[in-house]
Design an enzyme around this catalytic site. Structure first.
Site, PDB file in Angstrom:
ATOM      1  N   GLU A 438      31.105  30.656  68.342  1.00 61.23           N
ATOM      2  CA  GLU A 438      31.198  29.233  68.693  1.00 61.23           C
ATOM      3  C   GLU A 438      31.888  28.414  67.616  1.00 61.23           C
ATOM      4  OE1 GLU A 438      27.674  27.843  71.137  1.00 61.23           O
ATOM      5  OE2 GLU A 438      26.654  28.895  69.518  1.00 61.23           O
ATOM      6  N   CYS A 509      30.583  32.221  77.933  1.00 61.75           N
ATOM      7  CA  CYS A 509      29.486  31.551  78.625  1.00 61.75           C
ATOM      8  C   CYS A 509      29.580  30.031  78.503  1.00 61.75           C
ATOM      9  CB  CYS A 509      28.130  32.033  78.116  1.00 61.75           C
ATOM     10  SG  CYS A 509      27.845  31.659  76.385  1.00 61.75           S
TER      11      CYS A 509
HETATM   12  C1  PEP Z   1      28.830  26.807  74.246  1.00 64.28           C
HETATM   13  O1  PEP Z   1      28.815  26.197  73.172  1.00 64.28           O
HETATM   14  O2  PEP Z   1      29.876  27.044  74.887  1.00 64.28           O
HETATM   15  C2  PEP Z   1      27.575  27.277  74.839  1.00 64.28           C
HETATM   16  C3  PEP Z   1      27.563  28.045  75.901  1.00 64.28           C
HETATM   17  O3  PEP Z   1      26.411  26.825  74.277  1.00 64.28           O
HETATM   18  P1  PEP Z   1      25.842  25.341  74.533  1.00 64.28           P
HETATM   19  O4  PEP Z   1      26.694  24.692  75.571  1.00 64.28           O
HETATM   20  O5  PEP Z   1      24.435  25.470  74.953  1.00 64.28           O
HETATM   21  O6  PEP Z   1      26.001  24.720  73.186  1.00 64.28           O
HETATM   22 MG    MG Z   2      27.009  26.205  72.040  1.00 58.42          MG
END
Ligand code: PEP
Ligand code: MG
Length: 578
Positions: A438, A509
């Site tokens: 991320e 994701c």
């Molecule tokens: C993302 O950062 O793409 C992720 C799936 O996590 P979140 O949206 O929960 O930060």
């Molecule tokens: Mg995230």
């Protein structure tokens, strides 16, 4: 008068309904002094307003008793009627009017503040939250006093309720899961803020980042929320209304046609099998996951179990939640992400997670928080491990940057396993452990991650935020949040390719995985595992079954070499012709 306001389209679909303002702006009332001879008339005005609200609630109760109205509405009407009748609210302001010769609105709001302060002191979380109900009842009375009676009662069954707010937190939004909300709009918020993500998971049309819409809308205004185009139409004329009703039915028809794909395999034209999994926030989302025929859960955002409460869910409560999902998916993978608290997701139950910090997105978030609070983390790890005895559970760690974070996490997992062995509790000894990519630093040193972890999942929402230095929840920079920035595309592609070379599965994701316009691009980069909100899964599957990965790979390679944003968009558009 009809007018339109534009914002960020965050959750597709069309909602037509009445505005329900969630803000207490109406409670900012003026104070004025009465002449002695007007005091009794003011008391009578307050009594009349109470009587009018009591009548509104009776009408609402009658409506709520009709079949098809959610049971919560009736309970909520009863509670509001009880509050309205309480002498602390009905009688005390009259004393204030007589003693201070003040106006009724002001006296009522003063009394409400006094009661609210007392509620803040209460230990019991449920009772403390009833403060909000007092505020809502007082809002109703103030509106009558100010000559703006609510007409909600008549409309509760045949029209949707559209929430209009300056801002909503992910914790506010998750509560909509239990209510029948047709759509919502907010002045603040970005397209991949967690508020937006929850809206999509609820399948409710929503537009955020509207800047100054909230002050322009009145309670009960007729609204059209076009969540696909990011438009809000206030007080539409008959012609526009008719057009939108047709579009709404067409969309519903389109969605029902997509249902035919539910049981189809997600294979491309060149017979490559693609795994389409779902993102969930709460165990109850699993019904929707099954309805769309997802291949598993690619992301369970467990932090939502920790929101809107004062006490932490203990190990057993978490275990039950994780086990219920694992069992419901009967052997399909369930990827449980450890607590990703911090930034826009806060929990008053978690020590310090909601304290103001200079830059929360760069602060003690996700794995950083968990490593700083090992007891909380260990309880969650044990709960996830115990659930792994009931299905195919995988463990996912968010926001990794440093190798030592992976190593510390793996050591804690081993420690949790040892504790469970000692307690003779069952778990899957070979549970797979993955990490989220991320942060650009992680994507650029992905080899270190691949050596230590069983799988990777790219969180594009944060990867874009951190690569482009754009706060994903800030609508003032939303126009700069660009999934197609060449730097972002290269980081994603490199991560997928590194995983392929190392023989480790890599999924996406983030919201990009659920965006049908991005499906071919990701397939061309070599992505085989997608995880998205279940509401998007069939649309993405439709793209998959019409795609050819070999042809796409060639075209996408060319796209990845382009730097010019216009050229990238042009090459992306051409992918849909293959
Ligand atoms: C993302 O950062 O793409 C992720 C799936 O996590 P979140 O949206 O929960 O930060
Ligand atoms: Mg995230």
């Amino acid at each position: 008068m009809s007018f339109s306001i534009f914002g960020l389209a965050i959750s597709s679909g069309i909602a037509i309904g009445r505005a329900h303002l969630v803000s207490h702006a109406t409670l900012e009332v003026a104070q004025y002094q009465l002449r002695e001879r007007d005091v009794e008339a003011e008391v009578a005005r307050l009594e009349a307003a109470f009587a009018a609200v009591s009548g509104e609630l009776d009408a609402l109760r009658e409506e709520a008793a009709q079949p098809g109205t959610p049971a919560e509405i009736e309970a909520f009407v009863d509670l509001h009627a009880m509050i309205l009748a309480d002498p602390m609210l009905a009688e005390e302001p009259k004393i204030l009017i007589r003693e201070r010769r003040c106006n009724a609105e002001w006296a009522l709001v003063q009394q409400m503040r006094l009661l609210a302060a007392q509620f803040d002191e209460i230990d019991d979380a449920y009772l403390r939250e009833r403060k909000q109900d007092i505020v809502q009842v007082v809002e109703r009375v103030v509106k009558v006093l100010m000559g703006k009676p609510r007409k909600l009662a008549r409309r509760i069954r045949d029209e949707d309720l559209i929430i209009v707010a300056h801002d909503l937190s992910p914790a506010d939004t998750i509560q909509f899961k239990n209510l029948r909300i047709g759509g919502f709009i907010t002045d603040l918020g970005g397209a991949t803020s967690h508020t937006a993500i929850v809206a999509r998971s609820l399948k409710i049309p929503a537009v955020v980042g509207m800047h100054h819409a909230r002050p322009l809308i009145q309670d009960d205004d007729l609204l059209i929320v076009d969540g696909s185009r990011g438009v809000l139409i206030v007080d539409p004329d008959e012609r526009v209304l008719a057009e939108y009703r047709i579009r709404k039915s067409a969309l519903e028809l389109e969605r029902s046609k997509l249902k035919r794909l539910t049981t189809a395999r997600a294979n491309t034209l060149d017979e490559v099998e693609i795994s389409l999994q779902a993102n969930i926030e709460l165990p109850q989302d699993i019904d929707q996951v099954k309805t769309v025929g997802a291949d598993g859960v690619g992301l369970f955002r467990t932090e939502f179990l920790f929101m809107n409460r004062d006490e932490l869910p203990d190990e057993d409560e978490q275990f039950e939640a994780y086990r219920s999902v694992a069992k419901a998916l009967a052997g399909k993978p369930v990827t449980i992400r450890t607590l990703d608290i911090g930034a826009d997701k806060t929990s008053r139950a978690l020590r310090g997670s909601d304290r103001p910090t200079p830059n929360p997105a760069l602060g003690l978030r996700a794995i950083r928080y968990c490593l700083a609070e090992p007891q909380t983390f260990l309880a969650q790890l044990r709960a996830i491990l115990r659930a792994s005895a009931y299905g195919r559970v995988r463990l996912l760690i968010p926001m990794l940057v440093h190798v030592k974070e992976i190593e510390q996490t793996l050591a804690l997992v081993e420690y949790a396993k040892a504790q469970l062995r000692q307690a003779r509790l069952k778990f899957d000894e070979g549970i797979e452990i993955g990490g989220m990519i991320e942060v650009p630093a992680a994507a650029l040193s992905v080899g270190l991650f691949l050596k230590r972890l069983d799988f990777l999942s790219i969180g594009t929402n944060d990867l874009i935020q951190y690569t482009l230095a754009i706060d994903r929840a800030d609508e003032t920079v939303a126009h700069l949040y660009d999934p197609l920035h060449p730097a972002v595309l290269r980081l994603i592609a490199q991560t997928i390719q590194a995983g392929e070379r190392a023989g480790r599965p890599v999924s996406v994701c983030g919201e990009m995985a659920g965006e049908p316009a991005m499906t071919r691009l990701l397939l061309g980069m070599g992505l085989r595992f997608f995880s998205m909100h279940p509401a998007q899964l069939l649309e993405v599957k439709q793209q998959v079954v019409m795609a050819d990965t070999q042809l796409l790979a060639v075209k996408v390679n060319r796209l990845l070499r382009a730097d010019d944003p216009e050229r990238i968009r042009e090459l992306l558009a051409r992918l849909s012709e293959i």
